[in-house]
Design a protein around this motif. Structure first.
Motif, PDB file in Angstrom:
ATOM      1  N   ILE A  74      21.454  21.261   5.910  1.00  0.00           N
ATOM      2  CA  ILE A  74      21.685  19.868   5.556  1.00  0.00           C
ATOM      3  C   ILE A  74      22.366  19.797   4.199  1.00  0.00           C
ATOM      4  CG2 ILE A  74      20.606  17.629   5.097  1.00  0.00           C
ATOM      5  CD1 ILE A  74      20.435  18.529   7.994  1.00  0.00           C
ATOM      6  N   ALA A  75      23.335  18.911   4.064  1.00  0.00           N
ATOM      7  CA  ALA A  75      23.957  18.616   2.774  1.00  0.00           C
ATOM      8  C   ALA A  75      24.065  17.107   2.624  1.00  0.00           C
ATOM      9  CB  ALA A  75      25.331  19.266   2.675  1.00  0.00           C
ATOM     10  N   THR A  84      25.479  14.014   4.718  1.00  0.00           N
ATOM     11  CA  THR A  84      26.898  14.109   5.073  1.00  0.00           C
ATOM     12  C   THR A  84      27.209  15.306   5.973  1.00  0.00           C
ATOM     13  OG1 THR A  84      27.344  15.375   3.055  1.00  0.00           O
ATOM     14  CG2 THR A  84      27.631  12.968   2.944  1.00  0.00           C
ATOM     15  N   SER A  85      26.306  16.280   6.014  1.00  0.00           N
ATOM     16  CA  SER A  85      26.599  17.486   6.789  1.00  0.00           C
ATOM     17  C   SER A  85      25.356  17.977   7.509  1.00  0.00           C
ATOM     18  CB  SER A  85      27.133  18.586   5.865  1.00  0.00           C
ATOM     19  OG  SER A  85      27.328  19.791   6.584  1.00  0.00           O
ATOM     20  N   LEU A  86      25.497  18.230   8.810  1.00  0.00           N
ATOM     21  CA  LEU A  86      24.451  18.850   9.628  1.00  0.00           C
ATOM     22  C   LEU A  86      25.072  20.064  10.305  1.00  0.00           C
ATOM     23  CD1 LEU A  86      21.751  19.074  11.085  1.00  0.00           C
ATOM     24  CD2 LEU A  86      22.502  17.305  12.675  1.00  0.00           C
ATOM     25  N   ASN A  87      24.730  21.254   9.795  1.00  0.00           N
ATOM     26  CA  ASN A  87      25.309  22.498  10.290  1.00  0.00           C
ATOM     27  C   ASN A  87      24.184  23.421  10.731  1.00  0.00           C
ATOM     28  OD1 ASN A  87      26.649  24.867  10.813  1.00  0.00           O
ATOM     29  ND2 ASN A  87      27.280  25.238   8.706  1.00  0.00           N
ATOM     30  N   ILE A  88      23.895  23.410  12.034  1.00  0.00           N
ATOM     31  CA  ILE A  88      22.870  24.309  12.576  1.00  0.00           C
ATOM     32  C   ILE A  88      23.489  25.252  13.605  1.00  0.00           C
ATOM     33  CG2 ILE A  88      20.921  22.783  12.100  1.00  0.00           C
ATOM     34  CD1 ILE A  88      21.035  21.925  15.052  1.00  0.00           C
ATOM     35  N   LEU A 116      27.593  10.718   8.194  1.00  0.00           N
ATOM     36  CA  LEU A 116      27.773  12.115   8.581  1.00  0.00           C
ATOM     37  C   LEU A 116      29.262  12.402   8.808  1.00  0.00           C
ATOM     38  CD1 LEU A 116      25.860  14.547   9.209  1.00  0.00           C
ATOM     39  CD2 LEU A 116      26.160  13.978  11.631  1.00  0.00           C
ATOM     40  N   ASN A 117      29.809  13.373   8.076  1.00  0.00           N
ATOM     41  CA  ASN A 117      31.211  13.743   8.298  1.00  0.00           C
ATOM     42  C   ASN A 117      31.376  15.173   8.795  1.00  0.00           C
ATOM     43  OD1 ASN A 117      31.275  15.478   5.919  1.00  0.00           O
ATOM     44  ND2 ASN A 117      31.382  13.591   4.704  1.00  0.00           N
ATOM     45  N   TYR A 118      30.258  15.912   8.909  1.00  0.00           N
ATOM     46  CA  TYR A 118      30.327  17.315   9.339  1.00  0.00           C
ATOM     47  C   TYR A 118      29.165  17.578  10.280  1.00  0.00           C
ATOM     48  CZ  TYR A 118      30.898  22.415   8.834  1.00  0.00           C
ATOM     49  OH  TYR A 118      31.107  23.738   9.064  1.00  0.00           O
ATOM     50  N   LEU A 119      29.456  17.864  11.549  1.00  0.00           N
ATOM     51  CA  LEU A 119      28.424  18.165  12.546  1.00  0.00           C
ATOM     52  C   LEU A 119      28.822  19.430  13.292  1.00  0.00           C
ATOM     53  CD1 LEU A 119      25.867  17.449  14.147  1.00  0.00           C
ATOM     54  CD2 LEU A 119      27.288  16.042  15.654  1.00  0.00           C
ATOM     55  N   ASP A 120      28.018  20.471  13.140  1.00  0.00           N
ATOM     56  CA  ASP A 120      28.302  21.745  13.803  1.00  0.00           C
ATOM     57  C   ASP A 120      27.042  22.238  14.496  1.00  0.00           C
ATOM     58  OD1 ASP A 120      29.241  24.145  14.705  1.00  0.00           O
ATOM     59  OD2 ASP A 120      30.132  24.758  12.799  1.00  0.00           O
TER      60      ASP A 120
END
Length: 852
Positions: A74-75, A84-88, A116-120
């Protein structure tokens, strides 16, 4: 640096240059800062987590830490605290890493994360669910990564609402389909698009659709079944001035794609057209002369036959930028031109073509060169020190399968330290050159059939601890395998020799016994070939520990100790290993067949022929199941891509020319996937097992020169795939069963059985099915054990040819044919990400099945 590494760097730089610090094709979320997250977004994340199955506890911080901006993956925005970012992503090289992919559902609670601008979510396993439509409502998204998530169904057109999206990755979801491409054309801001392995076969106008994405800089469409470009429609395609990276490998494209590429952009940095159907005699189109920024160009595995010099000239505009040039495994002709103008060239691969002539000394001026592959051509001439003059960065050199001769002084100090060297089929001998002994960083060394003779110098064994692959086969090396009791050097038995994967010293003149006073620790070895030497003695006991360790760590192994003078009994423990090949042919083994061989569940080639083995055949061979062989097919298919030959789940069993007695157990005839079975030249008695008629995979059956009696079972006439049969020189009687199959063989396969009658024999059967008169057959029942006449030689040759499409053509050719071996390992290297995806998805599916 490898081609894959260069490619990744170029990809990242291209996007970073355009979209700066916001996001890129390979970027990750921004770093966490000491800021309080909003409670509503915290609760939304917890609800999202409730829908996931986290077997490796990768999201532990989501429970232990109250502040969600500190959670793993998370960021948050530094000023507002919004997530702004969810990268799992569970990728091994991602910011977030999970040993076991996350599973479960994707909760619509993510809609609370409106900033949210980043979803991975890449490399997780969502168990075949459809890509949620609500993702199209996350309007601030700039990167969406859904790579290899095991989704299914159609891509929701709602994704077309993500007008701010810069990066979209839907690749390697093999069960996802596309209804149309209209939604894609609305992503006007898109910079990076990866839809590899999605089926584009029905979209004949895909170039027109993608040309509307005028901001696109990276396009990856590998394994997409892309239709060919219609040259007549090129004028309708808007020329994009921004496209820099293009991956269209592993499709069925023809040469028209090259004209589209030459027209669509002049800013290309990287182009990959590997493994398509590109062909023609004109070489690379002249339009490529305008690609002055090109750094990475791959045309591997097509069918071009143009002049190599013309094709390289077509890339001359990029002579100050080109770093990787791969034209391997085509049919390019001519001689290698002057390359000195390609000052930045780091990787040059022209393998597997039809190049002739000598190697230009201009290669020695390529001071940036790290990899040089010319294997599998028809080049000639002398290699001198001038060819390596400025190659201080060279790490990977392959000149094999040419007709080069080496003229390097014995005291030459090479300017490089190689990691891989393949000089197979070149004239290297008679002694191993000193410059090779100075390569202290080498991991892969191939010197197959290089004219090396005499004994190996002591210094050679100092190279061994770091080696992963060593091939010295088909030379004239003599002497004994080194023994720790006589040397303090690192040696064949060194405990630090744990990196070795392949060891082949076959077809030499090595003598003596295999050392038995050391404990081998080859924890990665999967292929050992000491065959066709003059080794004596027993298989040493230290192999028990050695192979048990391998069994626990690696799995599949191949052992070839054929054509030596090894003696003693076949060790019981050898059947406790996970072998795919066990070849003990042409030795002096005696005693009975150990029952432990029935445990070889993965065996594909079991060859115990031409020994002194006695006793009965074990009754337990039917316990060898095809389940393990299925695993081989999974990996065998990967090999098949290289050698272009079918790989089947078949077994080859040869126990001929021994002293076996008793009856043939019915259980042997019940072995799964039997393709070739040879028990000839033994002393077997009893009847032919009827169950052989049920083995529909059987292609070769040789039971000749035994003492078998009784009738040929009628069911044998239904063996439709049987191509080789020999029942000669037994005591069989009665009518040969009628049917096209058994009558299609020559009469010689039944000769020496005086009681047999009926076609194809000329002996006429009486009404009761017995012979009438003495017929015209000749021969005697004398045992001709051990004699090889021309007919038997022909039979053996036929059998071998019949099964080259099986395991031997894959495994054996990779060991002995360096061009195929390099193609195979190159394919593995180039397909690293794809293989990772497939194995991860497969593993996840198997885990689910076991749980159920």
């Amino acid at each position: 640096m490898s081609g894959r590494s260069v490619h990744s760097v170029l990809a990242g730089l291209a996007c970073l240059a355009i979209i700066a610090s916001t996001t890129s094709c390979s970027s990750v979320g921004s770093s966490n800062n000491m800021i309080m997250c909003l409670e509503s977004e915290r609760q939304a994340l917890l609800q999202f987590k409730q829908g996931l199955v986290d077997e490796s506890n990768a999201l532990a911080s989501w429970e232990s830490e109250k502040e969600c901006c500190k959670w793993r993956g998370i960021a948050c925005n530094n000023q507002t605290g919004h997530v702004t970012s969810l990268n799992i992503s569970s990728s091994s090289d991602a910011h977030f890493y999970s040993k076991v992919p996350l599973r479960g559902e994707i909760s619509p609670s993510l809609l609370e994360l409106q900033h949210l601008n980043y979803l991975d979510l890449s490399f997780n396993d969502f168990e075949g669910i459809v890509i949620p439509k609500f993702i199209g409502s996350l309007s601030q998204l700039k990167k969406l990564g859904l790579k290899a998530c095991n989704f299914s169904g159609h891509v929701p057109p709602q994704l077309g609402n993500l007008s701010s999206l810069l990066t979209l990755d839907l690749s390697y979801n093999e069960d996802v389909s596309l209804e149309d491409l209209e939604w894609l054309t609305h992503l006007s801001s898109l910079r990076c698009l990866d839809m590899s392995e999605l089926d584009f076969s029905k979209f004949v106008n895909w170039p027109q659709s993608l040309s509307k994405l005028t901001s696109l800089t990276e396009l990856r469409l590998s394994l997409c079944n892309l239709p060919d470009v219609n040259l007549g429609s090129l004028s309708l395609i808007n020329s994009s001035t921004s496209l820099q990276l293009l991956e269209l490998s592993d499709n069925f494209l023809h040469s028209s794609i090259l004209f589209w590429i030459a027209n669509v952009s002049t800013n290309f940095v990287s182009i990959d057209l590997s493994r398509n159907n590109l062909e023609g005699g004109i070489g690379i189109p002249i339009g490529f002369q305008s690609l002055c920024s090109l750094e990475w160009f791959r045309l591997l595995g097509n069918r071009y036959s143009g002049n190599i010099e013309d094709s390289i000239k077509a890339l001359s505009c990029a002579n100050n930028t080109l770093e990787t040039l791969d034209l391997s495994y085509n049919q390019f002709l001519g001689t290698l031109p002057n390359l000195k103008h390609f000052t930045k060239l780091r990787e040059l691969d022209l393998s597997g073509n039809r190049l002739q002539g000598s190697l230009s000394e201009s290669v020695g001026q390529l001071s940036s060169l790290e990899m040089l592959h010319l294997l599998g051509n028809s080049m000639t001439g002398v290699i001198t020190e001038s060819h390596f003059q400025n190659l201080s960065r060279l790490q990977d050199l392959s000149l094999s399968d040419n007709r080069f001769s080496m003229n390097l002084s014995s005291d030459w100090n090479p300017p490089f330290q190689l990691a891989r060297l393949d000089m197979s089929y070149c004239n290297v001998g008679p002694a191993i050159p000193n410059w090779i002994l100075k390569q202290t960083n080498i991991t892969d060394l191939y010197l197959h059939n290089t004219g090396i003779s005499g004994s190996l110098p002591d210094k050679f064994w100092d190279l061994l601890p770091g080696l992963q692959q060593l091939d010295l086969s088909k030379n004239r090396i003599h002497g004994k395998l080194p023994n720790l009791s006589t040397t303090s050097l690192s040696s064949f038995c060194a405990t630090s020799f744990g990196a070795l994967r392949l060891l082949d010293i076959s077809e030499n003149k090595l003598s003596g016994e295999i050392p038995d006073n050391c404990s081998m620790q080859f924890q990665n070895l999967n292929s050992l070939n000491l065959g066709k030497n003059n080794l004596t003695g027993k298989i040493p006991s230290w192999r028990i520990t050695f192979f048990r360790e391998l069994f626990q760590i690696n799995g599949k192994l191949a052992i070839d100790l054929s054509s030596n003078n090894l003696s003693g009994r076949i060790p019981y423990w050898i059947g406790q290993q996970y072998l795919v090949i066990l070849n003990l042919r042409h030795n002096q083994f005696h005693g009975t067949i150990p029952l432990s061989l029935c445990n070889l569940g993965s065996i594909h080639v079991l060859d115990l022929s031409h020994n002194n083995i006695s006793g009965d055949l074990p009754h337990c061979f039917n316990s060898i199941s095809i389940s393990a062989a299925g695993d081989f097919n999974k990996y065998g298919h990967m090999m098949m891509v290289v050698v272009e030959l079918p790989v089947r789940n078949t077994r080859i069993i040869d126990m001929s020319s021994n002293y076996l007695v008793g009856e043939i157990p019915d259980s042997i005839a019940n072995m799964d996937a039997m393709a070739s079975f040879n028990l000839s030249r033994n002393y077997l008695t009893g009847k032919l097992p009827e169950d052989f008629g049920n083995v529909k995979t059987l292609e070769s059956l040789d039971l000749s020169r035994n003492n078998l009696s009784g009738n040929i079972p009628a069911i044998y006439a239904s063996l439709n795939f049987l191509g080789v049969l020999d029942l000669s020189h037994n005591n069989l009687s009665g009518r040969i069963p009628a049917g096209a199959q058994l009558q299609s063989f020559d009469a010689s396969v039944y000769t020496g059985n005086f009681g047999l009658c009926g076609p194809p024999l000329t002996t006429i059967c009486s009404k009761d099915g017995t012979t009438q008169g003495d017929g015209t057959m000749t021969g005697n029942a004398t045992k001709e054990h051990g004699s090889d006449d021309l007919r038997d030689l022909g039979l053996i040759i036929s059998a071998v040819l019949g099964f080259t499409s099986g395991f031997w053509i894959v495994c054996g050719s990779l060991m002995l044919k360096s061009t195929w071996r390099y193609a195979y390992f190159k394919f593995l290297d180039d397909s690293r990400d794809w293989i990772y995806v497939k194995l991860a998805v497969y593993k996840a599916k198997m885990q689910r099945r076991l749980e159920r």
